[in-house]
Design a protein around this motif. Structure first.
Motif, PDB file in Angstrom:
ATOM      1  N   ASP A 120     -21.736 -10.571 -32.004  1.00  0.00           N
ATOM      2  CA  ASP A 120     -21.720 -10.274 -30.569  1.00  0.00           C
ATOM      3  C   ASP A 120     -21.223 -11.458 -29.740  1.00  0.00           C
ATOM      4  O   ASP A 120     -20.464 -11.276 -28.780  1.00  0.00           O
ATOM      5  N   ALA A 124     -17.771 -11.383 -27.679  1.00  0.00           N
ATOM      6  CA  ALA A 124     -17.848 -11.541 -26.219  1.00  0.00           C
ATOM      7  C   ALA A 124     -16.995 -12.707 -25.728  1.00  0.00           C
ATOM      8  O   ALA A 124     -16.586 -12.725 -24.564  1.00  0.00           O
ATOM      9  N   LYS A 222     -26.695  -5.899 -22.204  1.00  0.00           N
ATOM     10  CA  LYS A 222     -25.601  -6.836 -22.458  1.00  0.00           C
ATOM     11  C   LYS A 222     -26.067  -8.098 -23.192  1.00  0.00           C
ATOM     12  O   LYS A 222     -25.376  -9.109 -23.205  1.00  0.00           O
ATOM     13  N   ASP A 223     -27.220  -8.010 -23.825  1.00  0.00           N
ATOM     14  CA  ASP A 223     -27.780  -9.134 -24.571  1.00  0.00           C
ATOM     15  C   ASP A 223     -26.929  -9.403 -25.815  1.00  0.00           C
ATOM     16  O   ASP A 223     -26.746  -8.523 -26.652  1.00  0.00           O
ATOM     17  N   LYS A 224     -26.411 -10.620 -25.916  1.00  0.00           N
ATOM     18  CA  LYS A 224     -25.598 -11.008 -27.075  1.00  0.00           C
ATOM     19  C   LYS A 224     -26.395 -11.836 -28.087  1.00  0.00           C
ATOM     20  O   LYS A 224     -25.851 -12.232 -29.116  1.00  0.00           O
ATOM     21  N   ASN A 252     -28.161  -9.603 -19.210  1.00  0.00           N
ATOM     22  CA  ASN A 252     -27.948 -10.410 -20.409  1.00  0.00           C
ATOM     23  C   ASN A 252     -29.288 -10.796 -21.057  1.00  0.00           C
ATOM     24  O   ASN A 252     -30.346 -10.306 -20.651  1.00  0.00           O
ATOM     25  N   HIS A 253     -29.234 -11.679 -22.015  1.00  0.00           N
ATOM     26  CA  HIS A 253     -30.430 -12.080 -22.753  1.00  0.00           C
ATOM     27  C   HIS A 253     -31.493 -12.691 -21.844  1.00  0.00           C
ATOM     28  O   HIS A 253     -32.691 -12.597 -22.127  1.00  0.00           O
ATOM     29  N   ALA A 258     -25.078  -9.531 -15.390  1.00  0.00           N
ATOM     30  CA  ALA A 258     -23.977 -10.241 -16.031  1.00  0.00           C
ATOM     31  C   ALA A 258     -22.735  -9.369 -16.138  1.00  0.00           C
ATOM     32  O   ALA A 258     -22.819  -8.138 -16.142  1.00  0.00           O
ATOM     33  N   THR A 260     -20.286  -9.819 -18.805  1.00  0.00           N
ATOM     34  CA  THR A 260     -20.104  -9.503 -20.233  1.00  0.00           C
ATOM     35  C   THR A 260     -21.363  -9.753 -21.057  1.00  0.00           C
ATOM     36  O   THR A 260     -21.500  -9.199 -22.139  1.00  0.00           O
ATOM     37  N   GLY A 261     -22.252 -10.599 -20.568  1.00  0.00           N
ATOM     38  CA  GLY A 261     -23.428 -10.989 -21.335  1.00  0.00           C
ATOM     39  C   GLY A 261     -23.198 -12.213 -22.196  1.00  0.00           C
ATOM     40  O   GLY A 261     -24.118 -12.678 -22.881  1.00  0.00           O
ATOM     41  N   GLU A 265     -21.692 -17.412 -19.726  1.00  0.00           N
ATOM     42  CA  GLU A 265     -21.916 -16.973 -18.341  1.00  0.00           C
ATOM     43  C   GLU A 265     -23.250 -17.449 -17.773  1.00  0.00           C
ATOM     44  O   GLU A 265     -23.417 -17.488 -16.554  1.00  0.00           O
ATOM     45  N   TYR A 266     -24.186 -17.791 -18.630  1.00  0.00           N
ATOM     46  CA  TYR A 266     -25.546 -18.087 -18.166  1.00  0.00           C
ATOM     47  C   TYR A 266     -25.579 -19.070 -17.001  1.00  0.00           C
ATOM     48  O   TYR A 266     -26.297 -18.879 -16.028  1.00  0.00           O
TER      49      TYR A 266
END
Length: 288
Positions: A120, A124, A222-224, A252-253, A258, A260-261, A265-266
């Motif tokens: 993932d 991503a 969208k959690d990778k 996201n996570h 987000a 893309t997750g 990006e965080y």
């Protein structure tokens, strides 16, 4: 990894935000610095997830020592590995806990989860499907090697044998191949430290099936890092009536809104923790 009581990351304080919201909704919250961080003594070196479970039980005992806390209505909330810690505490509850909440928790076997994470994250990043599949397969084989090793010494020996047979090094002369293997052994050395060696062998469902108290699990679409689809599906398929699951679109996570997750990006997102998740969590706890 070592985190303070706010779970500070990229200038965000997600646990502070969570605690503030829950407190305003009548739910007392105790946060604590990880061992060796902030005001907590001890060290992370050599510690495993089981040690972090023991720390969490100690924190729960501290929580119950406050006169304003209802000792018959106490629970734990964990995020990511913290969700796994919540599962482990729920399995060995013995009446100390009345509820659990797990945010982006591992459900599938950790070697499968970490392999999916590799896929993932690479996908991503825009590197492409083929490279993502290659990395997923490579990592899974590595993790299987660790999972089947009797101890860390055996794991280190197997790692060297694994790299000796790496097809990507085919064509190198003996000197350059030895140099590359040495670099790879250094790069992958953390895989044989006590924490990862213990972690990669874990089967979260072995703990989950022992939980009997009300439990709420939330996943981010969208959690990778902890794939929402595979982990939520596995949890739902267990058919446990005491466990409620919820999935949140577009997060996201870290439960931020987000694009893309992707992990990259965080640090660029201004939102710390999506309000809807906090609202649902508080509503669920107060409904018990």
């Amino acid at each position: 990894g070592p985190q303070d009581r706010n779970s500070e990351i990229f200038g965000h304080y997600p646990f502070w935000v969570m605690a503030d919201f829950l407190t305003k909704n009548g739910i007392a919250v105790l946060r604590f610095d990880d061992r060796g961080v902030g005001e907590s003594e001890g060290t992370m070196e050599g510690a495993t997830t089981q040690n972090f479970v023991e720390d969490a039980w100690a924190a729960l005992d501290k929580l119950k020592s406050f006169s304003f806390v209802n000792k018959n209505k106490t629970g734990v909330i964990g995020h990511s590995e913290g969700g796994l810690i919540a599962w482990m505490m729920g399995a060995k509850n013995e009446g100390k806990l009345t509820f659990l909440a797990a945010l982006a928790p591992p459900v599938i076997p950790i070697d499968s989860l970490m392999s999916q994470q590799a896929y993932d994250i690479v996908n991503a990043s825009g590197a492409g499907e083929e490279l993502a599949i290659q990395q997923q397969t490579y990592n899974f084989n590595l993790y299987q090697l660790l999972k089947t090793s009797e101890n860390t010494d055996v794991a280190r020996t197997k790692l060297k044998e694994f790299f000796d047979e790496d097809k990507r090094l085919t064509g190198l002369d003996s000197v350059n191949k030895a140099s590359q293997i040495s670099k790879m052994l250094e790069q992958y050395a953390p895989l044989t430290n006590p924490w990862f060696y213990y972690f990669i062998k874990m089967e979260p469902m072995d703990y989950i099936k022992q939980i009997s108290i009300p439990t709420w699990a939330a996943f981010a679409e969208k959690d990778k890092q902890v794939n929402a689809q595979s982990n939520k599906k596995a949890l739902d398929n267990m058919g446990m009536s005491n466990i409620s699951t919820q999935s949140f679109d577009g997060l996201n996570h870290l439960f931020q809104t987000a694009e893309t997750g992707a992990v990259s990006e965080y640090s660029t997102i201004s939102e710390t923790f999506h309000p809807k998740v906090l609202e649902e969590l508080a509503e669920w706890i107060n409904s018990l």
